[in-house]
Design a protein around this motif. Structure first.
Motif, PDB file in Angstrom:
ATOM      1  N   ARG A  89       0.836  -1.365   0.099  1.00  0.00           N
ATOM      2  CA  ARG A  89       0.124   0.062  -0.003  1.00  0.00           C
ATOM      3  C   ARG A  89       1.094   1.527  -0.024  1.00  0.00           C
ATOM      4  NH1 ARG A  89      -4.877  -1.335   0.662  1.00  0.00           N
ATOM      5  NH2 ARG A  89      -5.802   0.567   1.087  1.00  0.00           N
ATOM      6  N   VAL A  90       0.469   2.092  -0.656  1.00  0.00           N
ATOM      7  CA  VAL A  90       1.258   3.466  -0.789  1.00  0.00           C
ATOM      8  C   VAL A  90       0.025   4.795  -0.597  1.00  0.00           C
ATOM      9  CG1 VAL A  90       2.827   3.011  -2.354  1.00  0.00           C
ATOM     10  CG2 VAL A  90       0.701   3.726  -3.408  1.00  0.00           C
ATOM     11  N   ARG A  91       0.761   5.646   0.145  1.00  0.00           N
ATOM     12  CA  ARG A  91      -0.026   6.970   0.220  1.00  0.00           C
ATOM     13  C   ARG A  91      -0.177   8.006  -0.961  1.00  0.00           C
ATOM     14  NH1 ARG A  91       1.115  11.652   4.357  1.00  0.00           N
ATOM     15  NH2 ARG A  91      -0.808  12.468   4.345  1.00  0.00           N
ATOM     16  N   ILE A  92      -1.491   8.301  -1.110  1.00  0.00           N
ATOM     17  CA  ILE A  92      -1.599   9.096  -2.264  1.00  0.00           C
ATOM     18  C   ILE A  92      -2.071  10.420  -1.962  1.00  0.00           C
ATOM     19  CG2 ILE A  92      -2.308   9.301  -4.620  1.00  0.00           C
ATOM     20  CD1 ILE A  92      -2.687   6.395  -4.825  1.00  0.00           C
ATOM     21  N   GLU A  93      -1.216  11.581  -2.405  1.00  0.00           N
ATOM     22  CA  GLU A  93      -1.856  12.959  -1.969  1.00  0.00           C
ATOM     23  C   GLU A  93      -2.146  13.633  -3.422  1.00  0.00           C
ATOM     24  OE1 GLU A  93       0.228  15.179   0.889  1.00  0.00           O
ATOM     25  OE2 GLU A  93       0.730  13.521   1.619  1.00  0.00           O
ATOM     26  N   PHE A  94      -3.325  14.107  -3.510  1.00  0.00           N
ATOM     27  CA  PHE A  94      -3.574  14.725  -4.848  1.00  0.00           C
ATOM     28  C   PHE A  94      -4.528  15.604  -4.497  1.00  0.00           C
ATOM     29  CE2 PHE A  94      -5.860  15.347  -8.814  1.00  0.00           C
ATOM     30  CZ  PHE A  94      -4.882  15.818  -9.776  1.00  0.00           C
TER      31      PHE A  94
ATOM     32  N   PHE B  43      -7.196  17.923  -2.818  1.00  0.00           N
ATOM     33  CA  PHE B  43      -7.816  17.587  -1.567  1.00  0.00           C
ATOM     34  C   PHE B  43      -7.819  16.081  -1.093  1.00  0.00           C
ATOM     35  CE2 PHE B  43     -10.929  17.803  -5.068  1.00  0.00           C
ATOM     36  CZ  PHE B  43     -11.765  16.721  -4.758  1.00  0.00           C
ATOM     37  N   LEU B  44      -7.565  15.215  -1.960  1.00  0.00           N
ATOM     38  CA  LEU B  44      -7.728  13.980  -1.865  1.00  0.00           C
ATOM     39  C   LEU B  44      -6.377  13.265  -1.036  1.00  0.00           C
ATOM     40  CD1 LEU B  44      -8.906  12.355  -5.234  1.00  0.00           C
ATOM     41  CD2 LEU B  44     -10.116  12.822  -3.064  1.00  0.00           C
ATOM     42  N   ASP B  45      -6.647  12.434  -0.028  1.00  0.00           N
ATOM     43  CA  ASP B  45      -5.687  11.657   0.606  1.00  0.00           C
ATOM     44  C   ASP B  45      -5.892  10.235   1.059  1.00  0.00           C
ATOM     45  OD1 ASP B  45      -3.267  11.331   2.022  1.00  0.00           O
ATOM     46  OD2 ASP B  45      -3.871  12.385   4.039  1.00  0.00           O
ATOM     47  N   LEU B  46      -5.335   9.335   0.093  1.00  0.00           N
ATOM     48  CA  LEU B  46      -5.678   7.899   0.326  1.00  0.00           C
ATOM     49  C   LEU B  46      -4.542   7.119   0.538  1.00  0.00           C
ATOM     50  CD1 LEU B  46      -6.453   7.252  -3.235  1.00  0.00           C
ATOM     51  CD2 LEU B  46      -8.370   8.659  -2.192  1.00  0.00           C
ATOM     52  N   ASN B  47      -5.044   5.889   0.845  1.00  0.00           N
ATOM     53  CA  ASN B  47      -3.944   4.558   0.880  1.00  0.00           C
ATOM     54  C   ASN B  47      -4.502   3.524  -0.063  1.00  0.00           C
ATOM     55  OD1 ASN B  47      -2.125   5.507   2.742  1.00  0.00           O
ATOM     56  ND2 ASN B  47      -3.421   4.935   4.253  1.00  0.00           N
ATOM     57  N   ALA B  48      -3.616   3.355  -1.140  1.00  0.00           N
ATOM     58  CA  ALA B  48      -4.280   2.351  -2.039  1.00  0.00           C
ATOM     59  C   ALA B  48      -3.041   1.399  -2.368  1.00  0.00           C
ATOM     60  CB  ALA B  48      -4.621   2.893  -3.333  1.00  0.00           C
ATOM     61  N   PRO B  49      -3.366   0.028  -2.736  1.00  0.00           N
ATOM     62  CA  PRO B  49      -2.170  -0.784  -3.483  1.00  0.00           C
ATOM     63  C   PRO B  49      -1.376  -0.005  -4.582  1.00  0.00           C
ATOM     64  CG  PRO B  49      -4.272  -1.957  -3.188  1.00  0.00           C
ATOM     65  CD  PRO B  49      -4.525  -0.557  -2.762  1.00  0.00           C
ATOM     66  N   LEU B  50      -0.184  -0.257  -4.652  1.00  0.00           N
ATOM     67  CA  LEU B  50       0.729   0.650  -5.754  1.00  0.00           C
ATOM     68  C   LEU B  50       0.003  -0.091  -6.887  1.00  0.00           C
ATOM     69  CD1 LEU B  50       3.073   2.164  -6.363  1.00  0.00           C
ATOM     70  CD2 LEU B  50       4.306   0.172  -6.204  1.00  0.00           C
ATOM     71  N   TRP B  51      -0.138  -1.264  -7.473  1.00  0.00           N
ATOM     72  CA  TRP B  51      -0.738  -1.465  -8.645  1.00  0.00           C
ATOM     73  C   TRP B  51      -2.080  -0.853  -9.073  1.00  0.00           C
ATOM     74  CZ3 TRP B  51      -5.237  -3.845  -9.820  1.00  0.00           C
ATOM     75  CH2 TRP B  51      -5.937  -4.672  -9.002  1.00  0.00           C
TER      76      TRP B  51
END
Length: 93
Positions: free
Chosen positions: A57-62, A64-72
């Motif tokens: 899992r990686v943390r993605i910030e874009f 106003f979004l801040d989520l954790n999702a699998p890299l794939w």
């Protein structure tokens, strides 16, 4: 089994010349696959390998979004967005 002609050239048997005539349904199916089918199968195998190797899992910030999702999933989403942008960016002449 091969046969030799009168000039010594190896001639394949009828089932070697016509792979679709074998009684084994799996071999018949595999013999009918085109190059496009084999490329698609290879792509699917590579995609499965990619997914299995990138499950962390990686943390993605874009914005106003801040989520954790699998890299794939993250990389797949970027690929899909890039494909859509490219598809609509270039027009046929």
């Amino acid at each position: 089994m091969a046969h030799e002609s009168s000039c010594g050239i190896r001639l394949p048997c009828w089932h070697e010349r016509n792979p679709g005539s074998t009684k084994n349904p799996v071999l018949r199916f595999l013999a009918r696959l085109s190059a496009k089918n084999w490329i698609a199968i290879l792509g699917a195998v590579l995609a499965v390998i990619f997914i299995l190797q990138n499950r962390q899992r990686v943390r993605i910030e874009f914005l106003f979004l801040d989520l954790n999702a699998p890299l794939w999933i993250s990389l797949g989403a970027v690929l899909l967005i890039g494909w859509v942008v490219g598809r609509f960016s270039f027009r046929k002449r």
